[in-house]
Design an enzyme around this catalytic site. Structure first.
Site, mmCIF file in Angstrom:
data_model
loop_
_atom_site.group_PDB
_atom_site.id
_atom_site.type_symbol
_atom_site.label_atom_id
_atom_site.label_comp_id
_atom_site.label_asym_id
_atom_site.label_seq_id
_atom_site.Cartn_x
_atom_site.Cartn_y
_atom_site.Cartn_z
ATOM 1 N N ARG A 35 0.827 -1.213 0.000
ATOM 2 C CA ARG A 35 0.000 0.000 0.000
ATOM 3 C C ARG A 35 0.858 1.258 0.000
ATOM 4 N NH1 ARG A 35 -4.934 -0.097 4.386
ATOM 5 N NH2 ARG A 35 -6.555 -0.681 2.899
ATOM 6 N N LYS A 187 -18.814 -12.902 3.955
ATOM 7 C CA LYS A 187 -20.072 -12.250 4.319
ATOM 8 C C LYS A 187 -20.922 -11.811 3.140
ATOM 9 C CE LYS A 187 -19.256 -11.071 8.982
ATOM 10 N NZ LYS A 187 -18.877 -10.068 9.956
ATOM 11 N N GLY A 340 -8.329 -5.933 0.221
ATOM 12 C CA GLY A 340 -8.647 -6.855 1.292
ATOM 13 C C GLY A 340 -8.000 -8.204 1.075
ATOM 14 N N GLY A 363 -12.976 -2.292 1.501
ATOM 15 C CA GLY A 363 -14.292 -1.690 1.724
ATOM 16 C C GLY A 363 -14.594 -0.588 0.726
HETATM 17 C C1 3PG Z 1 -8.381 -0.543 5.819
HETATM 18 O O1 3PG Z 1 -7.294 -1.095 6.001
HETATM 19 O O2 3PG Z 1 -9.435 -1.178 5.632
HETATM 20 C C2 3PG Z 1 -8.407 0.951 5.762
HETATM 21 O O3 3PG Z 1 -7.155 1.460 6.098
HETATM 22 C C3 3PG Z 1 -9.501 1.527 6.631
HETATM 23 O O4 3PG Z 1 -9.295 1.179 7.969
HETATM 24 P P1 3PG Z 1 -10.550 1.101 8.945
HETATM 25 O O5 3PG Z 1 -11.383 -0.054 8.432
HETATM 26 O O6 3PG Z 1 -9.986 0.880 10.314
HETATM 27 O O7 3PG Z 1 -11.294 2.405 8.830
#
Ligand code: 3PG
Ligand code: MG
Length: 382
Positions: A35, A187, A340, A363
């Site tokens: 990242r 999920k 993810g 997300g």
């Molecule tokens: C992640 O790794 O999903 C992002 O950096 C967002 O982090 P968070 O879900 O803790 O807001």
């Protein structure tokens, strides 16, 4: 979306760059800096244009200011990647006048996740320009991703953020067809909005991973001891009904790898069909499904994949995810992997650089596909 070019002259100016350097650590060092490397083009371009950088990131979800949530190891890795000194500033009111400064974990500030206006004002006062390259955090309306934007005079998205948004919009708005979506992970409830969009826009949707279980349950099968998100069964039932399964776009794995427990020492069998006996759980797609899924990938021109297809962390259950990763890597069309766990799988298999686009936001990319608003993007649009 306002791009980096629109900032104009930044020579000698301080630019606050919101990055998503929320990366995994191991023994106090950065374990995976993928990242971070993806934000380098923005940071390097701004440096070449003569700007001073104030890097702002969150790290984990601290409750207070626990030392294990310090960005110190991340600052150290950033210095290596940029080839320059990076000063870690703990005090918002005392930012040293250096070329590259990193602010300590912004979530150490209680106002950050509340999108507190006072904190946003303090951040805005620290810089002349604001750039957001933290696509992975753009689904959060926090002080450093949303609140601050209205309070600075000049703001833009960074190059990574821009490419993330453009790629996802491109595949959703004008995909070359056939357009294939592969949905895995656990999920259904988190991904049903995305599955709904793909029922509208994609040509074929392959289901795999733990989320297969609610689909099987919705079809009346027994699923033994498989992990099952019970709240997802109704979502799965509605998706199947809307799709007129099995005559529509949704494809479930025709065979499954089942095991008596989760681990490398498990007893493993192939189940031809969908009724999983008690004491057994489904942990991967079977070999016939694998062949079918790979054939679907080869047939498609645009492929989007989100979520592991099995418990790929264990060798016995990695074949499905690996086959999909390899087929995507070998493909000459447009191949996009959501962030993810599927992104982690691509990196684990050493194939991260072989797809068209690997998202840094799990997300956030799903929200964008689903058509929900991303506060961090909306703030920088128009
Ligand atoms: C992640 O790794 O999903 C992002 O950096 C967002 O982090 P968070 O879900 O803790 O807001
Ligand atoms: Mg997350």
């Amino acid at each position: 979306m306002r791009t980096l070019d629109s900032l104009g002259e930044v020579e000698g100016k301080r630019v606050l760059v919101r990055v998503d350097f929320n990366v995994p650590l191991l023994d106090g060092r950065v374990r995976d800096d993928a990242r971070m490397r993806r934000a380098l083009p923005t940071l390097m371009q701004l440096r070449e244009r003569g700007a001073k950088l104030l890097l702002v990131s969150h790290f984990g979800r601290p409750k207070d200011q626990e030392p294990e949530f310090s960005l110190a190891p991340v600052a150290e890795r950033t210095a290596k990647l940029l080839g320059t000194e990076v000063v870690l500033a703990e005090d918002l009111d005392d930012i040293p006048d250096e070329d590259v400064v990193m602010l300590e974990n912004i979530r150490f500030q209680p106002g950050e996740t509340k999108n507190d206006r006072e904190l946003a004002k303090r951040l805005a006062a620290l810089a002349d320009y604001y750039v957001n390259d933290a696509f992975g955090t753009s689904h959060r309306a926090h002080a450093s991703t949303e609140g601050v934007v209205a309070l600075v005079e000049h703001s833009a998205v960074g190059l990574l953020f821009q490419s993330e948004v453009e790629t996802i919009r491109m595949i959703m708005n004008e995909p070359e067809r056939p357009f294939l979506a592969i949905m895995g992970g656990a999920k259904v409830t988190e991904k049903i909005g995305v599955i709904g969009r793909f029922l509208d826009l994609a040509d074929t949707i392959l289901i795999g991973g733990a989320m297969t279980t609610p689909f099987l349950r919705a079809l009346g099968h027994s699923t033994g001891d498989s992990l099952c998100e019970d709240e997802g069964i109704e979502d799965a039932r509605q998706a199947l009904e809307r799709d007129r399964y099995p005559d529509g776009k949704l494809i479930l794995p025709e065979d499954l790898v089942i095991a008596d427990r989760f681990g490398d020492d498990a007893e493993v069998q192939i189940l031809d069909g969908h009724d999983i006996p008690d004491g057994w759980m489904q942990l991967d797609i079977g070999s016939r499904a694998r062949t079918r899924y790979v054939a679907e990938i080869r047939k498609a021109q645009t492929i989007f994949w989100n979520g592991p297809i099995g418990a790929y962390e264990h060798k016995s259950f990695a074949a499905g995810s690996l086959a999909i990763a390899q087929a995507m890597a070998a493909h000459h069309g447009t191949t996009v992997v959501g962030g993810g766990d599927s992104g982690a799988a691509m990196r684990e298999f050493g194939l991260a650089d072989s797809v068209t686009h690997l998202s840094t936001g799990g997300g956030a990319s799903l929200k964008l596909i689903e058509g929900s608003s991303l506060p961090g993007l909306d703030a920088l649009t128009n």
